[in-house]
Design a protein around this motif. Structure first.
Motif, PDB file in Angstrom:
ATOM      1  N   ASP A  84      41.226  55.305  41.616  1.00 52.75           N
ATOM      2  CA  ASP A  84      41.882  54.668  42.803  1.00 52.75           C
ATOM      3  C   ASP A  84      42.215  53.196  42.421  1.00 52.75           C
ATOM      4  N   MET A  85      43.540  52.683  42.370  1.00 54.79           N
ATOM      5  CA  MET A  85      44.036  51.419  42.012  1.00 54.79           C
ATOM      6  C   MET A  85      43.200  50.552  42.933  1.00 54.79           C
ATOM      7  N   ALA A  86      42.936  50.954  44.323  1.00 57.62           N
ATOM      8  CA  ALA A  86      42.241  49.873  45.376  1.00 57.62           C
ATOM      9  C   ALA A  86      40.779  49.452  44.317  1.00 57.62           C
ATOM     10  N   HIS A  87      40.196  50.322  43.662  1.00 58.47           N
ATOM     11  CA  HIS A  87      39.146  50.245  43.063  1.00 58.47           C
ATOM     12  C   HIS A  87      39.110  50.306  41.663  1.00 58.47           C
ATOM     13  N   PRO A  88      39.827  49.441  41.026  1.00 64.01           N
ATOM     14  CA  PRO A  88      39.958  49.815  39.445  1.00 64.01           C
ATOM     15  C   PRO A  88      38.597  50.107  38.699  1.00 64.01           C
ATOM     16  N   LEU A  89      37.616  49.381  39.004  1.00 60.49           N
ATOM     17  CA  LEU A  89      36.396  49.437  38.294  1.00 60.49           C
ATOM     18  C   LEU A  89      35.357  50.479  39.140  1.00 60.49           C
ATOM     19  N   GLY A  90      35.935  51.414  39.964  1.00 61.67           N
ATOM     20  CA  GLY A  90      35.074  52.459  40.745  1.00 61.67           C
ATOM     21  C   GLY A  90      34.509  51.553  42.154  1.00 61.67           C
ATOM     22  N   THR A  91      33.716  52.408  42.379  1.00 58.90           N
ATOM     23  CA  THR A  91      32.992  52.241  43.535  1.00 58.90           C
ATOM     24  C   THR A  91      31.441  52.328  43.631  1.00 58.90           C
ATOM     25  N   ASP A  92      30.242  51.673  44.435  1.00 58.16           N
ATOM     26  CA  ASP A  92      28.952  51.904  44.192  1.00 58.16           C
ATOM     27  C   ASP A  92      28.441  53.283  45.111  1.00 58.16           C
ATOM     28  N   PRO A  93      27.234  53.443  45.357  1.00 59.63           N
ATOM     29  CA  PRO A  93      26.843  54.415  46.031  1.00 59.63           C
ATOM     30  C   PRO A  93      27.235  54.168  47.585  1.00 59.63           C
ATOM     31  N   LEU A  94      27.553  52.925  48.047  1.00 58.14           N
ATOM     32  CA  LEU A  94      27.910  52.636  49.527  1.00 58.14           C
ATOM     33  C   LEU A  94      29.351  52.577  49.487  1.00 58.14           C
ATOM     34  N   GLY A  95      30.127  52.830  48.536  1.00 51.55           N
ATOM     35  CA  GLY A  95      31.658  52.647  48.455  1.00 51.55           C
ATOM     36  C   GLY A  95      32.081  51.382  48.433  1.00 51.55           C
ATOM     37  N   ARG A  96      31.082  50.458  48.083  1.00 59.52           N
ATOM     38  CA  ARG A  96      31.564  49.195  47.920  1.00 59.52           C
ATOM     39  C   ARG A  96      32.419  48.823  46.489  1.00 59.52           C
ATOM     40  N   ASP A  97      33.356  48.070  46.290  1.00 64.48           N
ATOM     41  CA  ASP A  97      34.136  47.896  44.997  1.00 64.48           C
ATOM     42  C   ASP A  97      33.456  47.206  44.196  1.00 64.48           C
ATOM     43  N   VAL A  98      33.287  47.894  42.949  1.00 58.16           N
ATOM     44  CA  VAL A  98      32.396  47.278  41.935  1.00 58.16           C
ATOM     45  C   VAL A  98      33.135  45.886  41.375  1.00 58.16           C
ATOM     46  N   LEU A  99      34.347  45.940  41.135  1.00 57.77           N
ATOM     47  CA  LEU A  99      35.020  44.890  40.437  1.00 57.77           C
ATOM     48  C   LEU A  99      34.761  43.363  41.642  1.00 57.77           C
ATOM     49  N   ALA A 100      34.723  43.878  42.814  1.00 53.87           N
ATOM     50  CA  ALA A 100      34.479  42.558  43.727  1.00 53.87           C
ATOM     51  C   ALA A 100      33.035  42.047  43.572  1.00 53.87           C
ATOM     52  N   ARG A 101      31.997  43.194  43.539  1.00 55.60           N
ATOM     53  CA  ARG A 101      30.679  42.850  43.580  1.00 55.60           C
ATOM     54  C   ARG A 101      30.289  41.993  42.108  1.00 55.60           C
ATOM     55  N   VAL A 102      30.968  42.593  41.140  1.00 57.75           N
ATOM     56  CA  VAL A 102      30.681  42.193  39.890  1.00 57.75           C
ATOM     57  C   VAL A 102      30.985  40.644  39.801  1.00 57.75           C
ATOM     58  N   ILE A 103      32.518  40.223  40.397  1.00 55.94           N
ATOM     59  CA  ILE A 103      32.866  38.730  40.351  1.00 55.94           C
ATOM     60  C   ILE A 103      32.175  38.154  41.209  1.00 55.94           C
ATOM     61  N   VAL A 104      31.849  38.580  42.517  1.00 54.65           N
ATOM     62  CA  VAL A 104      30.992  37.874  43.453  1.00 54.65           C
ATOM     63  C   VAL A 104      29.591  37.518  42.816  1.00 54.65           C
ATOM     64  N   GLY A 105      29.046  38.545  42.360  1.00 50.10           N
ATOM     65  CA  GLY A 105      27.695  38.364  42.193  1.00 50.10           C
ATOM     66  C   GLY A 105      27.723  37.365  40.831  1.00 50.10           C
ATOM     67  N   GLY A 106      28.747  37.086  39.988  1.00 54.26           N
ATOM     68  CA  GLY A 106      28.589  35.968  39.122  1.00 54.26           C
ATOM     69  C   GLY A 106      28.260  34.871  39.569  1.00 54.26           C
ATOM     70  N   GLU A 107      28.865  34.675  40.811  1.00 57.42           N
ATOM     71  CA  GLU A 107      28.247  33.041  41.130  1.00 57.42           C
ATOM     72  C   GLU A 107      27.113  33.058  41.440  1.00 57.42           C
ATOM     73  N   ILE A 108      26.251  34.034  41.810  1.00 56.12           N
ATOM     74  CA  ILE A 108      24.683  33.781  42.014  1.00 56.12           C
ATOM     75  C   ILE A 108      24.185  33.655  40.165  1.00 56.12           C
ATOM     76  N   SER A 109      24.413  34.297  39.550  1.00 53.98           N
ATOM     77  CA  SER A 109      24.060  34.211  38.128  1.00 53.98           C
ATOM     78  C   SER A 109      24.248  32.965  37.449  1.00 53.98           C
ATOM     79  N   LEU A 110      25.774  32.571  37.623  1.00 55.37           N
ATOM     80  CA  LEU A 110      26.015  31.142  37.108  1.00 55.37           C
ATOM     81  C   LEU A 110      25.466  30.191  37.710  1.00 55.37           C
ATOM     82  N   THR A 111      25.170  30.157  39.207  1.00 52.43           N
ATOM     83  CA  THR A 111      24.496  29.203  39.624  1.00 52.43           C
ATOM     84  C   THR A 111      23.096  29.011  39.379  1.00 52.43           C
ATOM     85  N   VAL A 112      22.367  30.115  39.235  1.00 48.71           N
ATOM     86  CA  VAL A 112      20.794  29.976  38.728  1.00 48.71           C
ATOM     87  C   VAL A 112      20.917  29.380  37.387  1.00 48.71           C
TER      88      VAL A 112
END
Length: 292
Positions: free
Chosen positions: A66-94
């Motif tokens: 599904d091109m709306a979710h190019p990297l797929g989705t997780d068990p709750l249907g959340r976009d993996v690409l969005a979570r990877v990029i948003v999650g990078g903010e926490i990791s880089l901040t730390v």
């Protein structure tokens, strides 16, 4: 002397090869770190929802289906690409904030300890020796058990565990510089100690400190991911690379992408930072340069 002449072309060729390799290290490091940093910086614009939108109808969608979710989705249907990029903010901040805190504390302690020596030097260095003897995971478990987990406490833990590296590095350099002619001249004309420490000694120590900072940012990103994976780090409700790895470990056989893509983000970020750290080490360390 005549025997050394035939080796000069070979030395020049080796120097050119090493120079090309350093340039490649720098370019790859900038591309990796710069690309991930820009993506994280504009994550709020790219993904206004922060990757938290739940779509159970699209749960565990594979990548590129599904091109709306190019990297797929997780068990709750959340976009993996969005979570990877948003999650990078926490990791880089730390990684960045913990290293900055450790540098400030460690450099000040190392400057004062190496310059004044005596009782203060003994106290600081013995405390550093005791702390370095403690395994990090034991220190982490004890710290988290006392003050609890969370983003701020994870950063404080990393600062507490790493300031000693900078203190020892700076102290050793100060001991080799404190009796040099330019320091003795500054003392002789009445320059205050605070000015000697931060205007005469500190600029001569920045090379090794900057290199260690670059490598420790990468190390702290890995440590944050490891602590979060073990349930000792950032709140699992906040997207982070370590938290995503922990969430996806039960789906490795059926939905490998949930863990693989955050793991790949960690790999590329750490690789880029290590490449930049190696390039800085070779550039700032004059003893590592090839002389033709």
């Amino acid at each position: 002397m005549p025997d050394a002449a035939p080796s000069r072309p070979g030395q020049a060729k080796t120097a050119r090869r090493q120079s090309s390799f350093k340039a490649l290290e720098f370019i790859l490091g900038v591309i990796l770190v710069g690309g991930i940093g820009l993506a994280v910086l504009f994550s709020g614009f790219l993904f206004p929802g922060g990757g938290s939108a739940v779509d159970l109808a699209a749960r565990l969608t594979p990548p590129l289906v599904d091109m709306a979710h190019p990297l797929g989705t997780d068990p709750l249907g959340r976009d993996v690409l969005a979570r990877v990029i948003v999650g990078g903010e926490i990791s880089l901040t730390v990684g960045l904030v913990s290293v900055a805190g450790a540098v400030v504390i460690g450099v000040v302690m190392g400057l004062v300890s190496g310059y004044y020596r005596g009782f203060w030097d003994v106290v600081v260095m013995r405390f550093a020796d005791v702390q370095l003897a403690l395994p990090f995971i034991l220190l982490a478990i004890t710290f988290i058990a006392i003050v609890g987990g969370g983003l701020i406490n994870t950063i404080v833990l990393l600062i507490v565990s790493q300031w000693v590296q900078y203190a020892r590095l700076v102290r050793g350099s100060v001991l080799s510089l404190r009796d040099r002619e330019f320091i003795q001249s500054a003392r002789a004309i009445g320059v205050r100690d605070i000015k000697i420490l931060f205007q005469h000694l500190l600029p001569n120590l920045l090379g090794p400190v900057i290199v260690l900072m670059t490598l420790n940012v990468a190390n702290n990103i890995l440590l944050e991911a490891s602590l979060t994976f073990l349930g000792l780090g950032v709140d699992p409700t906040i997207p982070s690379w370590g938290g995503m790895l922990a969430e996806g470990r039960t789906y490795l056989q059926t939905a490998w992408w949930v863990s693989v893509f955050p793991g790949l983000a960690i790999l590329l970020t750490v690789l880029g930072l290590n490449l930049l750290g190696d390039w800085l080490r070779d550039t700032l360390d004059p003893t590592g340069r090839t002389r033709v």
